[in-house]
Design a protein around this motif. Structure first.
Motif, PDB file in Angstrom:
ATOM      1  N   GLY A  60       0.820  -1.212   0.000  1.00 19.66           N
ATOM      2  CA  GLY A  60       0.000   0.000   0.000  1.00 19.66           C
ATOM      3  C   GLY A  60       0.846   1.249   0.000  1.00 19.66           C
ATOM      4  O   GLY A  60       0.576   2.211  -0.742  1.00 19.66           O
ATOM      5  N   PHE A 156      -4.646  -4.950  -6.172  1.00 22.81           N
ATOM      6  CA  PHE A 156      -4.177  -3.724  -5.527  1.00 22.81           C
ATOM      7  C   PHE A 156      -3.512  -2.802  -6.551  1.00 22.81           C
ATOM      8  O   PHE A 156      -3.717  -1.587  -6.526  1.00 22.81           O
ATOM      9  N   PHE A 211      -3.853  -2.824   3.069  1.00 15.67           N
ATOM     10  CA  PHE A 211      -3.306  -2.051   1.951  1.00 15.67           C
ATOM     11  C   PHE A 211      -3.608  -0.566   2.131  1.00 15.67           C
ATOM     12  O   PHE A 211      -2.737   0.287   1.940  1.00 15.67           O
ATOM     13  N   ILE A 212      -4.836  -0.265   2.517  1.00 14.60           N
ATOM     14  CA  ILE A 212      -5.232   1.130   2.739  1.00 14.60           C
ATOM     15  C   ILE A 212      -4.439   1.742   3.888  1.00 14.60           C
ATOM     16  O   ILE A 212      -4.077   2.927   3.846  1.00 14.60           O
ATOM     17  N   MET A 215      -1.330   2.979   2.459  1.00 12.91           N
ATOM     18  CA  MET A 215      -1.580   4.163   1.635  1.00 12.91           C
ATOM     19  C   MET A 215      -1.781   5.409   2.493  1.00 12.91           C
ATOM     20  O   MET A 215      -1.228   6.475   2.206  1.00 12.91           O
ATOM     21  N   SER A 256      -0.103  -1.475  10.352  1.00 10.69           N
ATOM     22  CA  SER A 256       0.521  -0.609   9.346  1.00 10.69           C
ATOM     23  C   SER A 256       1.508   0.345  10.003  1.00 10.69           C
ATOM     24  O   SER A 256       2.621   0.558   9.502  1.00 10.69           O
TER      25      SER A 256
END
Length: 331
Positions: A60, A156, A211-212, A215, A256
């Motif tokens: 991400g 993705f 993944f977000i 990001m 994350s």
């Protein structure tokens, strides 16, 4: 000048170390599960799921960065294609051909079996679940169970340009939209985990929340670096609470934070990848290599700890060879 400083601080990181560490965690977990040795069962406690989700976090962050730095959509697509597809097709081809050597079928029966070509076709287009096994190979069990993440990775890659298109590179609604997607992903993830369907929960859109998370940290990189120490402490506490409650509410974004904290701390690890990026090769080849060792009875007939070490050296060697002899040529 500020943007230049940001780029310098972003490029000084430990992602190479993190990826090797995550690949090793996955390898150890699969070694315990696939070796069929009771003495290696304890290795199944390796946090494989956390490692896989952490790979999604790294993706991400890095894919958002890659898209933002790309001169065009074509340039971005070419870079992403060259990074993942050539080596992926290589492992599919090699497994299809070389695993005939450990099949219980004769060469003529093996290559005359339609299942071989189904495996090659479906796996070549990332639909591993349609034909996970080869005839007479590994007791007709999955040849390479690690590849399920690759189709998600491809999705993705496609999602990032779409997210930028819908919400813009500097759109004030982008954060809100990503947070909404994050919680929708969490709903899917938690629902299927609570109903005993963990395998489905890890698919899209369940894995999207990780993944977000990567990001969002990329988009707020300066703030993350400024407050990373306190965020790291909060993340550790929050993940611990989520584990106690057996629910994933804030843990994906907190994982994350933990992953990216490690990426931008411990500066002595910055040059870990100076000899090459072997992680992808290690990841895509380790599963069938472990299974070959188990099929040939290496773990059962010899000291399983010694053979585990030998297996690890083989996997690392294949990963290094894959990078220098094949992958690097496409990048």
């Amino acid at each position: 000048m500020q943007k230049e400083t940001k780029m310098q601080s972003i490029t000084k990181n430990n992602f190479d170390f993190i990826r090797v560490l995550l690949a090793f965690i996955v390898f150890v977990g699969h070694l315990g599960a696939l070796s069929d040795s009771s003495r290696l069962t304890f290795l199944t406690h390796s946090p494989v799921e956390v490692a896989v989700f952490s790979f999604f976090v790294v993706s991400g962050f890095l894919i958002a960065r890659s898209y933002e730095r790309s001169s065009s959509l074509k340039s971005y697509a070419k870079k992403r294609f060259n990074r993942i597809v050539p080596a992926y097709l290589l492992v599919i081809c090699l497994c299809t051909i070389l695993l005939s050597l450990v099949s219980t079928l004769s060469f003529s029966d093996y290559f005359g079996n339609i299942e071989v070509y189904k495996y090659f076709f479906w796996n070549s287009i990332f639909m591993n679940f349609m034909a996970p096994s080869l005839p007479g190979v590994f007791g007709n069990e999955a040849v390479n169970g690690a590849l399920w993440t690759l189709k998600i990775e491809i999705c993705f890659y496609a999602a990032v340009p779409l997210i930028f298109l819908l919400f813009g590179k500097n759109n004030k609604y982008r954060n809100t939209s990503l947070i909404v997607l994050y919680f929708l992903s969490l709903l899917f993830l938690n629902y299927f985990e609570m109903t005993g369907k963990a395998a489905i929960s890890r698919q899209l859109p369940g894995s999207l929340c990780y993944f977000i998370g990567g990001m969002l940290i990329y988009f707020h990189f300066e703030k993350f670096i400024k407050y990373k120490n306190i965020l790291f402490i909060i993340a550790l506490i929050t993940v611990w609470i989520d584990l106690i409650l057996h629910i994933k509410l804030f843990s994906p974004i907190m994982i994350s934070i933990i992953v990216l904290y490690i990426a931008y701390s411990l500066k002595f690890l910055n040059n870990f990848g100076k000899y090459g990026d072997f992680t992808y090769g290690i990841y895509i080849f380790h599963f069938p290599i472990i299974r070959v060792f188990a099929t040939l009875g290496f773990f059962a007939n010899y000291n399983p700890f010694f053979m585990s070490f030998v297996c690890m050296l083989v996997v690392i060697g294949v990963g290094i060879a894959s990078w220098h002899l094949y992958e690097k040529k496409f990048l």
